[in-house]
Design a protein around this motif. Structure first.
Motif, PDB file in Angstrom:
ATOM      1  N   LYS A 349       0.858  -1.183  -0.027  1.00  0.00           N
ATOM      2  CA  LYS A 349      -0.018  -0.188   0.082  1.00  0.00           C
ATOM      3  C   LYS A 349       0.801   1.351   0.119  1.00  0.00           C
ATOM      4  O   LYS A 349       0.346   2.250  -0.526  1.00  0.00           O
ATOM      5  N   LYS A 350       2.142   1.159   0.711  1.00  0.00           N
ATOM      6  CA  LYS A 350       2.774   2.476   0.697  1.00  0.00           C
ATOM      7  C   LYS A 350       3.467   2.813  -0.583  1.00  0.00           C
ATOM      8  O   LYS A 350       3.813   4.022  -0.818  1.00  0.00           O
ATOM      9  N   PHE A 351       3.354   1.717  -1.525  1.00  0.00           N
ATOM     10  CA  PHE A 351       3.986   2.176  -2.933  1.00  0.00           C
ATOM     11  C   PHE A 351       2.440   1.959  -3.754  1.00  0.00           C
ATOM     12  O   PHE A 351       2.716   2.149  -5.199  1.00  0.00           O
ATOM     13  N   GLU A 352       1.400   2.311  -3.195  1.00  0.00           N
ATOM     14  CA  GLU A 352       0.031   2.452  -3.859  1.00  0.00           C
ATOM     15  C   GLU A 352      -0.326   1.379  -4.646  1.00  0.00           C
ATOM     16  O   GLU A 352      -1.215   1.301  -5.580  1.00  0.00           O
ATOM     17  N   LEU A 353       0.101   0.089  -4.285  1.00  0.00           N
ATOM     18  CA  LEU A 353      -0.275  -1.099  -4.705  1.00  0.00           C
ATOM     19  C   LEU A 353      -1.244  -1.788  -3.967  1.00  0.00           C
ATOM     20  O   LEU A 353      -0.953  -2.066  -2.991  1.00  0.00           O
ATOM     21  N   LEU A 354      -2.473  -2.233  -4.566  1.00  0.00           N
ATOM     22  CA  LEU A 354      -3.424  -2.724  -3.735  1.00  0.00           C
ATOM     23  C   LEU A 354      -3.594  -4.498  -4.152  1.00  0.00           C
ATOM     24  O   LEU A 354      -4.171  -4.732  -4.972  1.00  0.00           O
ATOM     25  N   LEU A 355      -2.841  -4.992  -3.322  1.00  0.00           N
ATOM     26  CA  LEU A 355      -2.912  -6.370  -3.538  1.00  0.00           C
ATOM     27  C   LEU A 355      -3.578  -7.283  -2.475  1.00  0.00           C
ATOM     28  O   LEU A 355      -3.322  -6.929  -1.491  1.00  0.00           O
ATOM     29  N   VAL A 356      -4.169  -8.328  -2.794  1.00  0.00           N
ATOM     30  CA  VAL A 356      -4.979  -9.045  -1.813  1.00  0.00           C
ATOM     31  C   VAL A 356      -4.297 -10.019  -1.357  1.00  0.00           C
ATOM     32  O   VAL A 356      -3.880 -10.981  -2.209  1.00  0.00           O
ATOM     33  N   PRO A 357      -4.216 -10.276  -0.113  1.00  0.00           N
ATOM     34  CA  PRO A 357      -3.380 -11.327   0.420  1.00  0.00           C
ATOM     35  C   PRO A 357      -4.216 -12.550   0.466  1.00  0.00           C
ATOM     36  O   PRO A 357      -5.443 -12.605   0.486  1.00  0.00           O
ATOM     37  N   SER A 358      -3.370 -13.584   0.358  1.00  0.00           N
ATOM     38  CA  SER A 358      -4.015 -14.933   0.162  1.00  0.00           C
ATOM     39  C   SER A 358      -4.888 -15.707   1.069  1.00  0.00           C
ATOM     40  O   SER A 358      -5.403 -16.747   0.945  1.00  0.00           O
ATOM     41  N   ASP A 359      -4.819 -14.938   2.446  1.00  0.00           N
ATOM     42  CA  ASP A 359      -5.117 -15.762   3.780  1.00  0.00           C
ATOM     43  C   ASP A 359      -6.837 -15.974   3.471  1.00  0.00           C
ATOM     44  O   ASP A 359      -7.129 -17.028   4.142  1.00  0.00           O
ATOM     45  N   PRO A 360      -7.618 -15.332   3.033  1.00  0.00           N
ATOM     46  CA  PRO A 360      -9.055 -15.391   2.903  1.00  0.00           C
ATOM     47  C   PRO A 360      -9.283 -16.601   1.854  1.00  0.00           C
ATOM     48  O   PRO A 360     -10.311 -17.235   1.873  1.00  0.00           O
ATOM     49  N   PHE A 361      -8.292 -17.063   1.036  1.00  0.00           N
ATOM     50  CA  PHE A 361      -8.327 -18.061   0.142  1.00  0.00           C
ATOM     51  C   PHE A 361      -7.837 -19.380   0.640  1.00  0.00           C
ATOM     52  O   PHE A 361      -7.638 -20.506   0.201  1.00  0.00           O
ATOM     53  N   SER A 362      -7.824 -19.505   2.086  1.00  0.00           N
ATOM     54  CA  SER A 362      -7.279 -20.525   2.909  1.00  0.00           C
ATOM     55  C   SER A 362      -5.766 -21.108   2.291  1.00  0.00           C
ATOM     56  O   SER A 362      -5.416 -22.162   2.210  1.00  0.00           O
ATOM     57  N   TYR A 363      -5.021 -19.847   2.121  1.00  0.00           N
ATOM     58  CA  TYR A 363      -3.701 -20.022   1.743  1.00  0.00           C
ATOM     59  C   TYR A 363      -2.704 -19.046   2.372  1.00  0.00           C
ATOM     60  O   TYR A 363      -3.145 -17.917   2.092  1.00  0.00           O
ATOM     61  N   LYS A 364      -1.684 -19.564   2.460  1.00  0.00           N
ATOM     62  CA  LYS A 364      -0.775 -18.239   3.055  1.00  0.00           C
ATOM     63  C   LYS A 364       0.477 -17.900   2.322  1.00  0.00           C
ATOM     64  O   LYS A 364       0.773 -18.922   1.375  1.00  0.00           O
ATOM     65  N   GLY A 365       0.812 -16.733   2.339  1.00  0.00           N
ATOM     66  CA  GLY A 365       2.250 -16.407   1.792  1.00  0.00           C
ATOM     67  C   GLY A 365       2.162 -15.833   0.419  1.00  0.00           C
ATOM     68  O   GLY A 365       2.967 -15.681  -0.121  1.00  0.00           O
ATOM     69  N   TYR A 366       0.756 -15.596  -0.109  1.00  0.00           N
ATOM     70  CA  TYR A 366       0.809 -15.286  -1.411  1.00  0.00           C
ATOM     71  C   TYR A 366      -0.068 -13.905  -1.521  1.00  0.00           C
ATOM     72  O   TYR A 366      -0.858 -13.704  -0.656  1.00  0.00           O
ATOM     73  N   ILE A 367      -0.003 -13.351  -2.699  1.00  0.00           N
ATOM     74  CA  ILE A 367      -1.075 -12.415  -2.941  1.00  0.00           C
ATOM     75  C   ILE A 367      -1.910 -12.502  -4.373  1.00  0.00           C
ATOM     76  O   ILE A 367      -1.346 -13.056  -5.310  1.00  0.00           O
ATOM     77  N   ARG A 368      -3.044 -12.169  -4.398  1.00  0.00           N
ATOM     78  CA  ARG A 368      -3.704 -11.894  -5.680  1.00  0.00           C
ATOM     79  C   ARG A 368      -3.756 -10.614  -6.336  1.00  0.00           C
ATOM     80  O   ARG A 368      -3.830  -9.677  -5.729  1.00  0.00           O
ATOM     81  N   ILE A 369      -3.509 -10.759  -7.646  1.00  0.00           N
ATOM     82  CA  ILE A 369      -3.463  -9.594  -8.402  1.00  0.00           C
ATOM     83  C   ILE A 369      -4.779  -9.706  -9.493  1.00  0.00           C
ATOM     84  O   ILE A 369      -4.425 -10.563 -10.529  1.00  0.00           O
ATOM     85  N   ALA A 370      -5.582  -8.870  -9.441  1.00  0.00           N
ATOM     86  CA  ALA A 370      -6.616  -8.757 -10.278  1.00  0.00           C
ATOM     87  C   ALA A 370      -6.354  -7.917 -11.566  1.00  0.00           C
ATOM     88  O   ALA A 370      -6.273  -6.920 -11.523  1.00  0.00           O
ATOM     89  N   TYR A 371      -5.942  -8.634 -12.610  1.00  0.00           N
ATOM     90  CA  TYR A 371      -5.477  -8.002 -13.812  1.00  0.00           C
ATOM     91  C   TYR A 371      -6.343  -7.483 -14.657  1.00  0.00           C
ATOM     92  O   TYR A 371      -6.113  -6.980 -15.735  1.00  0.00           O
ATOM     93  N   CYS A 372      -7.703  -7.309 -14.231  1.00  0.00           N
ATOM     94  CA  CYS A 372      -8.943  -6.917 -15.184  1.00  0.00           C
ATOM     95  C   CYS A 372      -8.905  -5.395 -14.990  1.00  0.00           C
ATOM     96  O   CYS A 372     -10.069  -4.919 -14.410  1.00  0.00           O
ATOM     97  N   VAL A 373      -7.892  -4.720 -15.442  1.00  0.00           N
ATOM     98  CA  VAL A 373      -7.848  -3.372 -15.255  1.00  0.00           C
ATOM     99  C   VAL A 373      -7.483  -2.651 -16.648  1.00  0.00           C
ATOM    100  O   VAL A 373      -7.086  -3.477 -17.535  1.00  0.00           O
ATOM    101  N   SER A 374      -7.184  -1.417 -16.746  1.00  0.00           N
ATOM    102  CA  SER A 374      -6.662  -0.938 -17.897  1.00  0.00           C
ATOM    103  C   SER A 374      -5.452  -1.180 -18.014  1.00  0.00           C
ATOM    104  O   SER A 374      -4.613  -1.263 -17.238  1.00  0.00           O
ATOM    105  N   TYR A 375      -5.032  -1.140 -19.384  1.00  0.00           N
ATOM    106  CA  TYR A 375      -3.592  -1.887 -19.877  1.00  0.00           C
ATOM    107  C   TYR A 375      -2.644  -0.522 -19.304  1.00  0.00           C
ATOM    108  O   TYR A 375      -1.457  -0.937 -18.766  1.00  0.00           O
TER     109      TYR A 375
END
Lengths: 394, 394
Positions: A349-375
């Motif tokens: 977040k300090k770098f203005e990057l909003l990345l979803v931590p993997s914990d709610p997906f029952s998995y640890k140590g990763y983040i999810r990047i939804a790339y359905c955004v503008s190029y």
């Protein structure tokens, strides 16, 4: 006074929604272009033109009472037949409209199927990392969620699957391509899974339903052939939504399909109808029901997602990140640069990057990047990903 | 194998749907004009032109991603604010968008509210004759439905209401104008009901929620002023649908409104949000959400229902039937000519009249006539009503 779990769900927007809400507020402070929001799976490309053209044609030419009126609860049978015809042609299968139930999207489909089939204390098996709401729908009916570990390619660990099936296992849910990893279940994977379930059905003497959650079915970027579950496993159910393929997530239109080869198929379909009634589902939105026959086989321009994916995946690898190669959907699953993914997400977040931590997906140590955004967002975010990497590694 | 209640609901179309399905089949045999189907509350008059004009304008001019995308779960806040503003102006009340939750119609609203507030073994009070689905939603959460008897005008028998409230009473649901009688709850009725509930809240030391189910709110044929429940009772919740007023029953758009004066209003609203998530409701259909601000205060041409009502009511009285005068909605409630309303409904079929027996409404000896049909059907059916009368009386 109130049910604690329900209250918690009501207050705690999900982690994903929290990040999204944070992003909206942050954009007001530093400008839309300066926040790199990769939190939410809201399609960024427009619906194909056939969608609005069809809707306008229906609104202009058809009788208001007919187009906006109630349909029977499972939906207009002509629409359901058209879906069956399309699926049979596309996936060389043999489903019928009579066993399709049109719903208000995939969330409704999953909530209904779970309510219909899972008794309190029965078990629902899912594959980590998995869509978080599987837990909500399971716990809503008093069921227990059991997660199977992934293999190194983020496909099911079959030994773990076999070990985790018990006499209480009622349904097994998978989604391919997967949210959050983009992993794709090949025909071989589906066959292996089916073999294990069939063996266990025999062992325990009752059906174990295989539920294929397919909102990303058409979002494949190579030449993959989608193995349609009804061709491999009798007691199978498909939950589909037009949300992602047609960029219509807000419109709430999808379906449940019961494999005609299901044991006691009439009962399975009836109990799904009954569960839908009990949950307050009368009929799927009528205008969008009427649209369906005209848009089957169409998708939004998936090339845009492919371009996003290739650019982002290659750049992240080049920077040095450990990223799973996504065969489909519009998510990248990336290893966090510290053990605690939530802490990593906070640093990002300090770098203005909003990345979803993997914990709610029952998995640890990763983040999810939804790339359905503008190029543009993809390209502009790359220096921030580099800075985030350097922050940890230098 | 399956939950018996759910299976029963799934198989047994309701009595109403059964009659409707019978009607469709019968029309194929003897022709559309020769079957007088009064079974179903599907609006027969078109949506006002502002509906399709607005939808086409939104589809033509707005950005696809914006118009079809996810909204936050409770719905677009601008839309919710516009509803609050409209209600405050129209009913001289003080509600706020923050406590409105947009839903897929009234059925969804009722299912969500019941799930949110009623624990297993708690009681839900309704007023006979009542909309049958109140029972479904109550039993779906393990609650017990308690019915209060009507007075001679088919308004609540207040003594019976007072007697039936217990320490387990959690919510009281009413609909005005009523389905199936068309009875209207005046300000005096709402005040009396509120007084009783307030007294009982004090006696038992916990809230008893008053739920006003208002799909027919605008379907009033005289000069009645609608007494808006938030002005009379603090712990009140409104369930609304645009289905009937705008002839959009298939589109599934409505809302839940929590009175800002509710005790612990934040918790009440949060538990409703949580219940909605658990039942699979993500957001109400986005295109129709976006339509709402443009259509508030509009209705279909209600004069057509009024004409139907006057013609049918007068003719049935003239023949000799005992009919309740309907102040609103689009139903006539008529005494059957034998004790067993189901048997009477069967006899009526011989005259091609499809009339819904009152039994599913927790009331015996009456039939419901849904007069939301063409005026031609009203006129053409009169000789059949006469023959049916003569069959019994001669």
């Amino acid at each position: 006074m109130f049910d604690k779990k329900m209250l918690d769900i009501g207050y705690s927007q999900s982690t994903i929604r929290d990040l999204y809400t944070y992003g909206l507020a942050r954009k007001k402070v530093i400008g839309d272009d300066n926040v790199y929001d990769f939190s939410i799976g809201n399609p960024s490309i427009p619906a194909p033109s056939v969608v609005n053209e069809t809707l306008i044609k229906l609104l202009s030419e058809e009788d208001s009472v007919k187009i906006h009126g109630y349909t029977v609860s499972p939906g207009n049978i002509d629409v359901r037949d058209s879906i069956a015809t399309y699926l049979n042609k596309t996936y060389n299968t043999a489903v019928i409209g009579k066993y399709i139930f049109l719903t208000c999207g995939a969330a409704a489909s999953l909530a209904i199927v779970t309510k219909a089939l899972v008794f309190p204390n029965e078990e629902v098996i899912v594959f980590a990392p998995h869509f978080p709401e599987y837990r909500t729908y399971t716990e809503a009916v008093g069921g227990k969620l059991v997660t199977v570990n992934p293999d190194p390619d983020f496909l099911p660990d079959f030994i773990d699957l076999e070990n985790k099936i018990t006499n209480k296992t009622k349904i097994v849910i998978y989604d391919s391509p997967n949210n959050p990893t983009g992993a794709f279940y090949t025909e071989e994977t589906i066959k292996k899974m089916s073999d294990i379930l069939s063996k266990k059905e025999k062992e325990y003497g009752h059906p174990i339903y295989l539920v294929s959650d397919e909102p990303y079915r058409e979002l494949l970027y190579g030449n993959e052939k989608y193995p349609f579950v009804t061709n491999y496993y009798c007691n199978s159910i498909v939950c589909y939504s037009f949300s992602k393929s047609l960029s219509l997530p807000g419109e709430r239109i999808g379906y449940i399909l019961v494999n005609p080869k299901c044991e006691d198929v009439e009962d399975v379909y009836a109990v799904i109808c009954g569960a839908a009634s009990m949950l307050g589902y009368i009929c799927a939105p009528a205008l969008f029901q009427n649209m369906v026959p005209y848009v089957l086989g169409h998708t939004s321009n998936l090339e845009e997602y492919k371009k996003n994916k290739d650019t982002l995946y290659n750049a992240l690898k080049e920077i040095g990140y450990d990223v799973i190669y996504p065969t489909g959907a519009f998510y990248l699953f990336m290893k966090a640069l510290e053990e605690d993914a939530e802490a990593f997400s906070e640093v990002a977040k300090k770098f203005e990057l909003l990345l979803v931590p993997s914990d709610p997906f029952s998995y640890k140590g990763y983040i999810r990047i939804a790339y359905c955004v503008s190029y543009k967002q993809i390209v502009n975010s790359l220096p921030a990903f580099k800075k985030l990497y350097d922050y940890y590694k230098k």
